[in-house]
Design a protein around this motif. Structure first.
Motif, mmCIF file in Angstrom:
data_model
loop_
_atom_site.group_PDB
_atom_site.id
_atom_site.type_symbol
_atom_site.label_atom_id
_atom_site.label_comp_id
_atom_site.label_asym_id
_atom_site.label_seq_id
_atom_site.Cartn_x
_atom_site.Cartn_y
_atom_site.Cartn_z
ATOM 1 N N GLN A 104 0.836 -1.205 0.000
ATOM 2 C CA GLN A 104 0.000 0.000 0.000
ATOM 3 C C GLN A 104 0.879 1.267 0.000
ATOM 4 O O GLN A 104 0.613 2.224 -0.732
ATOM 5 C CB GLN A 104 -0.919 -0.009 1.215
ATOM 6 N N LEU A 105 1.928 1.246 0.783
ATOM 7 C CA LEU A 105 2.829 2.402 0.856
ATOM 8 C C LEU A 105 3.565 2.624 -0.467
ATOM 9 O O LEU A 105 3.846 3.765 -0.857
ATOM 10 C CB LEU A 105 3.839 2.201 1.989
ATOM 11 N N ARG A 106 3.858 1.550 -1.180
ATOM 12 C CA ARG A 106 4.511 1.689 -2.486
ATOM 13 C C ARG A 106 3.570 2.326 -3.501
ATOM 14 O O ARG A 106 3.994 3.175 -4.303
ATOM 15 C CB ARG A 106 4.987 0.318 -2.960
ATOM 16 N N ALA A 107 2.309 1.963 -3.464
ATOM 17 C CA ALA A 107 1.332 2.596 -4.363
ATOM 18 C C ALA A 107 1.193 4.081 -4.044
ATOM 19 O O ALA A 107 1.132 4.937 -4.948
ATOM 20 C CB ALA A 107 -0.016 1.886 -4.240
ATOM 21 N N THR A 108 1.163 4.400 -2.759
ATOM 22 C CA THR A 108 1.038 5.798 -2.335
ATOM 23 C C THR A 108 2.269 6.611 -2.747
ATOM 24 O O THR A 108 2.149 7.780 -3.136
ATOM 25 C CB THR A 108 0.846 5.863 -0.806
ATOM 26 N N ALA A 109 3.443 5.983 -2.663
ATOM 27 C CA ALA A 109 4.679 6.688 -3.045
ATOM 28 C C ALA A 109 4.645 7.086 -4.515
ATOM 29 O O ALA A 109 5.034 8.203 -4.880
ATOM 30 C CB ALA A 109 5.895 5.812 -2.752
ATOM 31 N N PHE A 110 4.180 6.206 -5.377
ATOM 32 C CA PHE A 110 4.126 6.566 -6.799
ATOM 33 C C PHE A 110 3.033 7.596 -7.062
ATOM 34 O O PHE A 110 3.170 8.440 -7.952
ATOM 35 C CB PHE A 110 3.900 5.329 -7.676
ATOM 36 N N LYS A 111 1.965 7.558 -6.291
ATOM 37 C CA LYS A 111 0.924 8.574 -6.424
ATOM 38 C C LYS A 111 1.511 9.962 -6.172
ATOM 39 O O LYS A 111 1.212 10.919 -6.906
ATOM 40 C CB LYS A 111 -0.208 8.306 -5.430
ATOM 41 N N GLN A 112 2.363 10.079 -5.183
ATOM 42 C CA GLN A 112 2.969 11.376 -4.862
ATOM 43 C C GLN A 112 3.821 11.898 -6.020
ATOM 44 O O GLN A 112 3.911 13.107 -6.241
ATOM 45 C CB GLN A 112 3.819 11.260 -3.594
ATOM 46 N N ILE A 113 4.418 10.988 -6.764
ATOM 47 C CA ILE A 113 5.204 11.398 -7.928
ATOM 48 C C ILE A 113 4.298 12.049 -8.967
ATOM 49 O O ILE A 113 4.619 13.104 -9.523
ATOM 50 C CB ILE A 113 5.954 10.191 -8.532
#
Length: 241
Positions: A190-199
């Motif tokens: 979940q945190l990996r998906a959120t990290a790419f969203k921030q990009i």
């Protein structure tokens, strides 16, 4: 007999008077000698005193002149130091000005480049959603939620698609390898998906157009038995709608 006695007495008396006078004169001469010695000593003391005062005055004058010379020399050094300091300040100021101008130039160039890129991105033909779905724009290291590898070209194509399709949305699925517990893998995906969203948000895509989902260890694209396979499974995938 009587006359001779008187004469002797007179003579004796005269002799005694003469002796007394002689003694008296001797005593007077003896008393005069110390007085002259005392006067001589007083004169010598005065001479020494005057000589000492003269030395003190001469020494004071010499010290004053020497101090004035040192102060003048010190003032000269201070002036030279002040001039050197002012010169150094001018050099530093000039260098700072040049650096500021260079920074401003670099900033303008960066802004122009960004504007040009946005223009190109806006006018470039967007790839169809089918060509972008299930692609992997970011990969992650073991235990990390920050991408260690980003596909810049794919990211650009995703942004162009979303710019040219304002009604479209994007789903980002985060994944983990099989190492660790199910709960940990779910959280990290979940945190990996959120990290790419921030990009994507940092590049101008509205956050409400992006959905993130943690998939845990689902849908592996490589065997988890090897580190190479597990590395491929630590990823983010996109689905455009």
């Amino acid at each position: 007999m009587a006359f001779n006695l008187d004469k002797n007495e007179t003579t004796a008396s005269a002799t005694n008077s003469s002796d007394k006078a002689s003694t008296s004169k001797f005593n007077l001469a003896k008393n005069d000698a110390p007085a002259a010695g005392a006067a001589q000593k007083t004169g010598q003391s005065k001479k020494w005193l005057f000589a000492l005062l003269g030395l003190l005055v001469a020494g004071g004058a010499g010290w004053y002149l020497l101090s004035g010379s040192k102060q003048s020399s010190g003032s000269g050094n201070n002036t030279e130091e002040a001039i050197a300091s002012d010169t150094a300040k001018k050099i530093i100021t000039a260098a700072d000005t040049a650096l500021v101008l260079k920074t401003q130039t670099d900033t303008h160039a960066t802004v122009a480049k960004t504007v040009n890129n946005e223009t190109v991105s806006t006018t470039a033909a967007a790839l169809p959603a089918s060509a972008l779905n299930n692609q992997i724009p970011a990969s992650f290291a073991k235990g990390s939620t920050s991408p260690n590898d980003i596909d810049e070209m794919l990211v650009r194509n995703i942004i162009v698609f979303l710019q040219q399709n304002p009604a479209a949305s994007i789903t980002i699925n985060g994944y983990a390898s099989s190492e660790g517990t199910i709960a940990i893998n779910q959280e990290i995906s979940q945190l990996r998906a959120t990290a790419f969203k921030q990009i994507l948000v940092s590049k101008g895509i509205a956050a409400n157009r992006i959905i993130t989902t943690g998939k845990g260890t689902d849908n592996p694209i490589a065997p988890n038995e090897t580190e190479e396979g597990r590395q491929k499974n630590r990823r983010a995938e996109v689905v455009l709608q």
